[in-house]
Design a protein around this motif. Structure first.
Motif, PDB file in Angstrom:
ATOM      1  N   ASP A 139       0.795  -1.150   0.077  1.00 45.74           N
ATOM      2  CA  ASP A 139      -0.033  -0.077   0.123  1.00 45.74           C
ATOM      3  C   ASP A 139       0.995   1.148   0.122  1.00 45.74           C
ATOM      4  O   ASP A 139       0.432   2.511  -0.388  1.00 45.74           O
ATOM      5  N   ASN A 161      -5.599   8.730  -1.727  1.00 46.95           N
ATOM      6  CA  ASN A 161      -6.830   8.101  -1.000  1.00 46.95           C
ATOM      7  C   ASN A 161      -8.260   8.864  -1.759  1.00 46.95           C
ATOM      8  O   ASN A 161      -9.032   8.011  -2.176  1.00 46.95           O
ATOM      9  N   ARG A 176     -11.429   6.319  -0.619  1.00 46.97           N
ATOM     10  CA  ARG A 176     -10.843   5.565   0.497  1.00 46.97           C
ATOM     11  C   ARG A 176     -10.562   6.473   1.835  1.00 46.97           C
ATOM     12  O   ARG A 176     -10.363   6.080   2.687  1.00 46.97           O
ATOM     13  N   LYS A 227     -15.553   7.376   9.327  1.00 48.16           N
ATOM     14  CA  LYS A 227     -15.315   6.151   8.528  1.00 48.16           C
ATOM     15  C   LYS A 227     -14.634   6.445   7.436  1.00 48.16           C
ATOM     16  O   LYS A 227     -14.711   7.647   6.801  1.00 48.16           O
ATOM     17  N   SER A 228     -13.820   5.748   7.127  1.00 49.56           N
ATOM     18  CA  SER A 228     -13.003   5.510   5.677  1.00 49.56           C
ATOM     19  C   SER A 228     -13.253   4.493   4.907  1.00 49.56           C
ATOM     20  O   SER A 228     -13.691   3.597   5.263  1.00 49.56           O
ATOM     21  N   GLY A 229     -12.514   4.351   3.835  1.00 47.61           N
ATOM     22  CA  GLY A 229     -12.608   3.278   2.968  1.00 47.61           C
ATOM     23  C   GLY A 229     -14.156   2.795   2.519  1.00 47.61           C
ATOM     24  O   GLY A 229     -14.380   1.764   2.395  1.00 47.61           O
ATOM     25  N   GLY A 244     -14.122   0.972  -1.011  1.00 46.58           N
ATOM     26  CA  GLY A 244     -13.010  -0.059  -1.245  1.00 46.58           C
ATOM     27  C   GLY A 244     -11.875   0.174  -0.526  1.00 46.58           C
ATOM     28  O   GLY A 244     -11.494   1.009   0.092  1.00 46.58           O
ATOM     29  N   ASP A 245     -11.171  -1.008  -0.339  1.00 47.30           N
ATOM     30  CA  ASP A 245     -10.018  -1.130   0.680  1.00 47.30           C
ATOM     31  C   ASP A 245      -8.577  -0.681  -0.162  1.00 47.30           C
ATOM     32  O   ASP A 245      -7.721  -0.609   0.574  1.00 47.30           O
ATOM     33  N   GLU A 246      -8.575  -0.898  -1.282  1.00 46.55           N
ATOM     34  CA  GLU A 246      -7.455  -0.881  -2.037  1.00 46.55           C
ATOM     35  C   GLU A 246      -7.541   0.323  -3.222  1.00 46.55           C
ATOM     36  O   GLU A 246      -8.644   0.346  -3.784  1.00 46.55           O
TER      37      GLU A 246
END
Length: 765
Positions: free
Chosen positions: A16, A97, A101, A109-111, A114-116
């Motif tokens: 990442d 990001n 993200r 909250k974030s993402g 999606g996570d990637e």
């Protein structure tokens, strides 16, 4: 060139790399096909990207691809890079990001999407003999660390210049060499494919986000607490950039805020948004520009600067969508001119890829209610046709996924955020959900292009039908949660919904307007059966409104300025006597309140027009020119350079409003500019796109002259008027070719004129 079919895949870095990986692909041009004729890069990302070819940025855009309803629409951008490709070429991409993200809304909250982080791009190179070479994102790419160690739109960006991989986007870079000092990975690694349906790809309808104005400091000073503060003289949205040299490892920290309180940064309105950038020096000459974040600020607190900080040391870069200015206004009252200036800057700061409520705290969402009331103002000041059409496509996508419900924010990040148990289940809300109808209609009136009506008709009709199903047995929209006249100045700071205006009155009046517009749209598009159906709905709603909300003497339930303003502006009353009473009562309430504002989000955009249209010009001007809080000019007297969220976001003693929700850059209450343009300035459309225009300035006490211009789809319309010493009104109007103008001056019959310059004078006004 005709774009080649997509062969790209969505790729992500195998590590990442602190949420800011670099991606690269090095290749040689195919030989034996003659010179390169054209080369086009198409690109998008999960997150935000900055692309380079051989170390040169491919475009002027930043924060691309912006924020759309990613579940259904991921926009890509296209770049002509013909001049950048060479026999040995590198495509370099820096990711961040962004909205995909990073943190969104106030829930921490974030993402949400999606996570990637991922990149999807394709470079198509056409040669002289017609051969096309395609380089697409695929598993052959490489990934590595950047100098960015943290990035978030709310919290800021951290850059360690010691980690900068020099030459990473140029041919010959050694991806196997040891990483720079401070990097968390020794060498570059590979990438992997992410699941992605290319059917989600969408051409952008609106313009990109770009760097616009650059502002230098107007003052650098020391705060009472010993902090070094920089004042840029204007509340703006963007970041600081600078070149600096100092000892390696030195850390410069920059905090941002819109206002000062007790001589220090007023950061409480930011809530949880850190709005802080940090920069670690390499020991050489470093250039810093934190383009993976943005801040709403006028003031910056700078710590750790090596040596003396001067006005030449740094600059602020204002970023927003690339919009062309079309409308201008100026008058004899300098406070009103500053108000108009503030409205323009509020638009710029909040038209950053989508129309947001505010640009600084942990929110920055596309609230539908704000743009519902501000769209006519925006469409006069700037060419926002593509910008808002793009956003409306997201609105329709979110609405379709929600079974016809228009959410209160678009894109709807809130659907992924936890809500308190006492919070009502989502349902249509007047003004907010009405944006699905009001915004397309505002664009139709401003530009005369029915494309937006055709594209949005399904959304408009779906919303109108849904609300029809929410009516009570009495035929009123009086059940369920409503924002109502949000931020009524008489409401407690912690109860912005607690307005004087009955929410059923507000919502039912709004539905009448919505049903009427939807019926008119259906008729324009040839949907005759729908036109009749929505027309009948409008008449039923009007009858119910008058039966249940209008007393025999003409009093409207809750008897406050907002209900009379809406009833007049939306033409929901049944008789001229009722309308006359409403105008008289509205003017009386305005006088009784000593011309101070008593309306919130619902009533404010319409109150001066309602007064003027019922013959109460002096009351309208009295409201406009009042300087005591609450009023439009009160923030101006307090030094505001943008429009505030609350009438009293800052109290007269210089302290910040105690409510947990206050912003110093919110454009909704700036909808007064629509009245400035149409009534004080005197330019109103009589046909969509201003193919026919009404020139009818309405002078009033406190303004002796005004100049207004609009670059319409048919050319520039300009009006300038002044009152002479004996009170006569002198008017100059310029009408473009192909436009018919009706000119109305006080005390005279109207006259119709064609293109050209016209000078007229009326008797004393």
């Amino acid at each position: 060139m005709t774009p080649a079919p997509w062969s790209a895949t969505m790729i992500a870095a195998d590590q990442d790399f602190d949420g800011a990986p670099l991606l690269r692909k090095e290749f040689r041009l195919d030989e034996g096909h003659g010179p390169v004729v054209t080369a086009q890069l198409r690109a998008t990302a999960f997150g935000i990207y900055e692309a380079q070819i051989n170390g040169v940025p491919v475009g002027d855009d930043v924060l691309s691809p912006g924020w759309s309803s990613y579940e259904w629409r991921l926009r890509y951008r296209s770049y002509d890079v013909t001049a950048l490709v060479e026999p040995d070429t590198v495509i370099g991409v820096a990711l961040g990001n962004g909205w995909y993200r990073g943190r969104l809304a106030w829930h921490g909250k974030s993402g949400l999407y999606g996570d990637e982080l991922g990149f999807f791009g394709q470079l198509d190179i056409e040669f002289a003999d017609g051969h096309v070479q395609t380089i697409a994102s695929d598993p052959s790419w490489q990934s590595g660390p950047s100098a960015t160690t943290a990035n978030d739109l709310y919290d800021g960006q951290a850059i360690d210049a010691r980690r900068e991989p020099e030459g990473w986007a140029r041919p010959g870079f050694d991806t196997g060499a040891a990483a720079p000092a401070g990097a968390r990975s020794g060498t570059w690694v590979g990438v992997h494919e992410l699941e992605f349906d290319a059917d989600r790809l969408a051409d952008p309808v609106g313009p990109p986000v770009v760097r616009n104005e650059v502002l230098k400091p107007v003052e650098i000073f020391t705060s009472p607490g010993g902090k070094t503060l920089v004042d840029f003289g204007q509340n703006l949205v963007g970041w600081l950039r600078f070149t600096v040299q100092g000892e390696a490892g030195t850390t410069i920290t920059v905090r941002h805020a819109e206002v000062l309180e007790d001589g220090e940064l007023g950061t409480r309105p930011l809530r949880s948004a850190a709005a802080t950038d940090t920069f670690i020096l390499s020991g050489g000459q470093d250039f810093f520009e934190p383009s993976r974040t943005f801040h709403g600020f006028r003031y910056a607190e700078v710590t750790g600067w090596p040596g003396e900080l001067t006005a030449a040391s740094l600059e602020a870069v204002a970023v927003h969508s690339a919009l062309e200015r079309t409308g201008r206004f100026e008058c004899s009252n300098p406070l009103v001119n500053q108000l108009h200036h503030n409205i323009v800057w509020g638009l710029k700061g909040n038209f950053l890829d989508l129309p947001t409520d505010c640009p600084q705290r942990d929110e920055r969402l596309g609230w539908t209610g704000d743009i519902a009331v501000f769209a006519p103002t925006a469409a006069f000041l700037y060419d926002v046709k593509g910008f808002l059409q793009d956003w409306l496509l997201d609105l329709a996508a979110e609405q379709k996924a929600a079974g016809g419900l228009v959410p209160i924010t678009v894109p709807d990040a809130l659907k992924y955020c936890p809500q308190p148990p006492e919070f009502p289940a989502p349902e249509s809300s007047a003004i907010w959900s009405d944006a699905s109808v009001w915004v397309p209609w505002a664009l139709w009136e401003a530009y005369g292009d029915d494309t937006v009506l055709k594209d949005q008709y399904g959304s408009m009709a779906s919303h109108t039908r849904r609300v029809e199903g929410l009516l009570s047995p009495a035929g009123l929209w009086d059940e369920g949660f409503q924002f109502g006249d949000w931020l009524d100045p008489d409401a407690a700071p912690d109860q912005p919904w607690a307005a004087k205006a009955d929410t059923g009155v507000v919502a039912t009046a709004c539905l009448y307007r919505t049903a009427s517009i939807t019926a008119a749209t259906a008729a324009l598009l040839g949907h005759d059966a729908d036109a009749a159906t929505f027309g009948r709905l409008a008449e039923r709603v009007k009858a119910a409104f008058n039966t249940h909300y209008v007393a025999a003497d003409g009093t409207i339930r809750s008897d406050c300025t907002t209900v009379y303003a809406l009833a007049i502006a939306f033409d929901v009353l049944q008789t001229s006597q009722q309308r006359d009473f409403a105008g008289t009562r509205l003017a009386e309430l305005v006088r009784n309140n000593q011309y101070r504002i008593s309306t919130g989000f619902a009533g404010t955009p319409f109150i001066t027009g309602a007064l003027a249209d019922t013959g109460h010009i002096e009351e309208a001007y009295g409201l406009l020119l009042e300087q005591e809080c609450p009023s439009w000019l009160y923030p101006v007297t307090m030094g505001a350079t943008t429009v505030w969220e609350r009438w009293d976001s800052m109290l007269p003693d210089g302290t910040i409003n105690p409510g947990e929700m206050t912003s110093f850059n919110h454009y909704a209450l700036g909808a007064i500019a629509d009245w400035l343009h149409k009534y004080v300035g005197g330019i109103r459309p009589l046909a969509p796109g201003y193919s026919k225009v009404l020139i009818a300035p309405v002078p009033g006490s406190g303004i002796d002259w005004a100049k207004t211009s609009l670059r319409s789809p048919h050319g520039t319309i300009a009006v300038e008027w002044r009152t002479s010493a004996d009170g006569a009104l002198e008017l100059d109007a310029m009408i473009p070719d192909g436009v018919e103008a009706e000119i109305r001056l006080p005390g005279q019959d109207s006259r119709t004129v064609g293109a050209g310059a016209h000078r007229l004078t009326s008797a004393a006004v």
